[in-house]
Design an enzyme around this catalytic site. Structure first.
Site, PDB file in Angstrom:
ATOM      1  N   ASP A  31       0.563  -1.097   0.068  1.00 30.10           N
ATOM      2  CA  ASP A  31       0.144   0.366   0.032  1.00 30.10           C
ATOM      3  C   ASP A  31       0.900   1.233  -0.074  1.00 30.10           C
ATOM      4  OD1 ASP A  31      -2.373   1.325   0.293  1.00 30.10           O
ATOM      5  OD2 ASP A  31      -3.036   0.652   2.055  1.00 30.10           O
ATOM      6  N   ASP A  32       0.981   2.271  -0.965  1.00 28.16           N
ATOM      7  CA  ASP A  32       2.123   2.979  -0.985  1.00 28.16           C
ATOM      8  C   ASP A  32       3.311   3.250  -1.465  1.00 28.16           C
ATOM      9  OD1 ASP A  32      -0.530   4.452  -1.088  1.00 28.16           O
ATOM     10  OD2 ASP A  32      -0.240   5.750   0.752  1.00 28.16           O
ATOM     11  N   ARG A  73      -7.476  -1.257  -7.054  1.00 25.69           N
ATOM     12  CA  ARG A  73      -8.076  -2.500  -6.151  1.00 25.69           C
ATOM     13  C   ARG A  73      -9.134  -2.490  -6.745  1.00 25.69           C
ATOM     14  NH1 ARG A  73      -5.568  -2.809  -1.047  1.00 25.69           N
ATOM     15  NH2 ARG A  73      -3.416  -0.877  -0.979  1.00 25.69           N
ATOM     16  N   HIS A 133     -11.219  -1.486   0.994  1.00 34.12           N
ATOM     17  CA  HIS A 133     -11.219   0.212   0.183  1.00 34.12           C
ATOM     18  C   HIS A 133     -11.972  -0.547  -0.598  1.00 34.12           C
ATOM     19  CE1 HIS A 133      -9.465   4.421  -0.178  1.00 34.12           C
ATOM     20  NE2 HIS A 133     -10.864   4.281   0.967  1.00 34.12           N
ATOM     21  N   HIS A 224       1.392   2.420   4.008  1.00 34.75           N
ATOM     22  CA  HIS A 224       0.448   3.214   4.335  1.00 34.75           C
ATOM     23  C   HIS A 224       0.049   4.031   5.401  1.00 34.75           C
ATOM     24  CE1 HIS A 224      -2.880   5.529   3.465  1.00 34.75           C
ATOM     25  NE2 HIS A 224      -3.676   5.207   2.542  1.00 34.75           N
ATOM     26  N   ASN A 329       0.097   1.811  -6.184  1.00 29.89           N
ATOM     27  CA  ASN A 329       0.113   3.235  -6.636  1.00 29.89           C
ATOM     28  C   ASN A 329       1.413   3.807  -6.371  1.00 29.89           C
ATOM     29  OD1 ASN A 329      -2.310   3.497  -4.529  1.00 29.89           O
ATOM     30  ND2 ASN A 329       0.032   4.627  -4.141  1.00 29.89           N
TER      31      ASN A 329
END
Length: 533
Positions: A31-32, A73, A133, A224, A329
């Protein structure tokens, strides 16, 4: 540990047995995570398990996602452009003129068919743990989208500890569902990265008992924000970033050149808000600690991935398992703890003293300067259609399944290619709505590329837009006054030289291609007043 694993990759007997069984699938999403954070992509953060995975598989150096979480996602699970399946915008940033429009439901809509549902129908045990999410209601949960077992964080972020603190004043509590039902309280020893791993290991054990192949979706919330890590990992990272942004950025570029990912003169220049040497010692200490905690989260994630690999090996499943690792991302440069409407709540609720940074009850992010380091060698960050926002590290491994071993691929691939590939691996026909192409033939060395040279790829999120064909990329930021910019990514992967004025016909043609993409996928350009909290 690595020496043990190297002997387990594909023994002849195991390979023969694997040929008789449908392969397992382990899909790991960070995540990130920035492009250059992990060792296989030039990072200094210790990630020996991901290095091992890259050595046993294929590093996908030209892999693209969406600029942000939910859209990626949505495409990863449905094989369709995110505007078609409910995530034309993030729920947190939807504009007034997008509300109620088809494709902007902010949950997986009726046009979506999840890869998990298709694999479950084919006899797979399907499980997910981590960040969802993709809709908060039970009717939009993982349980309603094909997962037999699930433990899901519903929001885009939350505390990694059991306190369930949210990340916005408007969302002060983080919510979870297990198998569709709301979780009232987390275990007292909960830490996100470890807990999600435990949950997936339990699902793998269940698949063994039921003699089913598994599809395991391990959607970590690391790294994240809020940046938090167990004390042992934070201690390991102490002093790692005392040299500052510029020094770490240069070191990463040098390692990427050694790996062959980057050539001289190709990197985007990094723009730092302040020179490291101009900061006070106190400011340097805070900035270095931010990145220490971020790197501690990545290091722990790597350890947990190693734990899954060991579990597969110990149970005899490693040779027959396809493992995919990627980020959702680019690196996150925004600091939501400093948003005007969020900062007072953060100040009242959290202890962000130097001594408590990264512990339970803290809420910090690492900001645009460290994000520029994470995005190296590219410019831009999460939320942007620049390369640093949409190009992500990705690895696929499965030597006994024919995946090339210890190589790198420069072939262009996108997030929508993965669902098609997973179904092909499992022998399941993809629905006509799935718009990607299988990467398997390329990953097995049978085809030089995944996509034809003339194929076109469009992006749009929150008004930012891009169109790519071959090595040409046309992009425009969200500002209504912004002009289209044209780049030759073969000569200028850092997007430093806008050649739109020199090639007006090409720029106009790509702009028309983007308009066709937008019309085909129902893109609704946001009104400026609707973007942002």
């Amino acid at each position: 540990m690595l020496a043990v694993f190297l002997g387990l990759s594909a023994p002849a007997a195991a390979a023969g047995e694997a040929a008789e069984k449908r392969p397992n699938i382990l899909l790991i999403l960070a995540d990130d995570l920035g492009y250059s954070d992990i060792a296989p992509y030039g990072g200094e953060i210790p990630t020996p398990n991901l290095s091992w995975l890259a050595g046993q598989g294929l590093a996908l150096d030209n892999f693209y996602a969406s600029p942000s979480c939910s859209p990626t996602r949505a495409m990863l699970l449905t094989g369709q452009d995110h505007h078609r399946v409910g995530f034309g915008s993030m729920e947190e940033r939807i504009a007034p003129n997008q509300i109620g429009r088809p494709g902007y439901e902010t949950y997986l809509n009726a046009r979506s068919v999840s890869v998990a549902a298709l694999l479950r129908r084919a006899g797979y045990l399907t499980a997910m743990a981590g960040k969802w999410h993709l809709g908060a209601g039970e009717e939009h949960s993982p349980a309603a989208n094909g997962f037999d077992r699930s433990f899901a964080l519903l929001e885009g972020a939350g505390s990694h500890f059991p306190d369930q603190l949210g990340t916005f004043a408007s969302e002060p509590v983080a919510h979870y569902r297990e198998n569709g039902r709301m979780v009232e309280r987390l275990p007292s020893d909960f830490f996100s990265t470890r807990f999600y791993t435990d949950y997936i290991l339990s699902a793998i054990d269940e698949s063994r008992r039921e003699r089913k192949p598994f599809f395991a979706y391990l959607a970590y919330t690391a790294p994240h924000w809020p940046l938090q890590a167990p004390d042992a990992y934070r201690r390991r990272a102490q002093g790692r970033y005392d040299a500052g942004h510029e020094a770490i950025w240069r070191q990463r570029l040098a390692r990427m050149m050694q790996l062959g990912i980057l050539h001289a003169g190709q990197a985007a220049p990094a723009h730092f808000s302040r020179a490291w040497q101009d900061m006070s010692p106190a400011d340097r200490a805070v900035e270095a600690k931010r990145m220490e905690i971020y790197s501690a989260m990545v290091e722990q994630m790597d350890d947990e991935i190693g734990r899954v690999i060991r579990h597969l090996a110990d149970g005899g499943d490693l040779a027959n398992t396809l493992i995919l690792f990627l980020s959702d991302n680019g690196a996150e440069g925004v600091q939501p703890d400093r948003f005007p409407r969020n900062a007072p709540w953060v100040a009242r609720t959290f202890d962000n003293s130097l001594a408590n940074m990264g512990r339970a009850g803290s809420y910090i992010s690492y900001g645009p300067d460290w994000a520029a380091v994470s995005a190296a060698p590219y410019g831009g960050s999460k939320g942007s259609v620049a390369e640093g926002g949409i190009k992500v590290p990705a690895i696929v491994a499965g030597p006994a399944l024919g995946i090339r071993r210890g190589e790198r691929s420069a072939a262009l691939m996108t997030i929508r290619d993965l669902p098609v590939s997973l179904l092909a691996l499992a022998g399941v026909k993809a629905p006509d709505s799935y718009s990607g192409r299988s990467i398997l033939a390329h990953a097995r060395g049978r085809q030089p590329r995944v996509h034809r040279e003339e194929e076109r790829f469009g992006w749009e999120l929150h008004g930012s837009r891009a169109m790519r064909q071959g090595d040409w990329k046309l992009s425009r930021p969200a500002s209504p006054q912004a002009a289209w910019r044209l780049f030759d990514l073969a000569a200028d992967p850092g997007e430093t030289r806008d050649i739109a004025a020199a090639k007006p016909s090409l720029a106009a043609r790509l702009a028309e291609y983007w308009r066709r993409y937008a019309a085909a996928n129902g893109v609704v350009s946001p009104e400026p007043s609707g973007v942002g909290r």
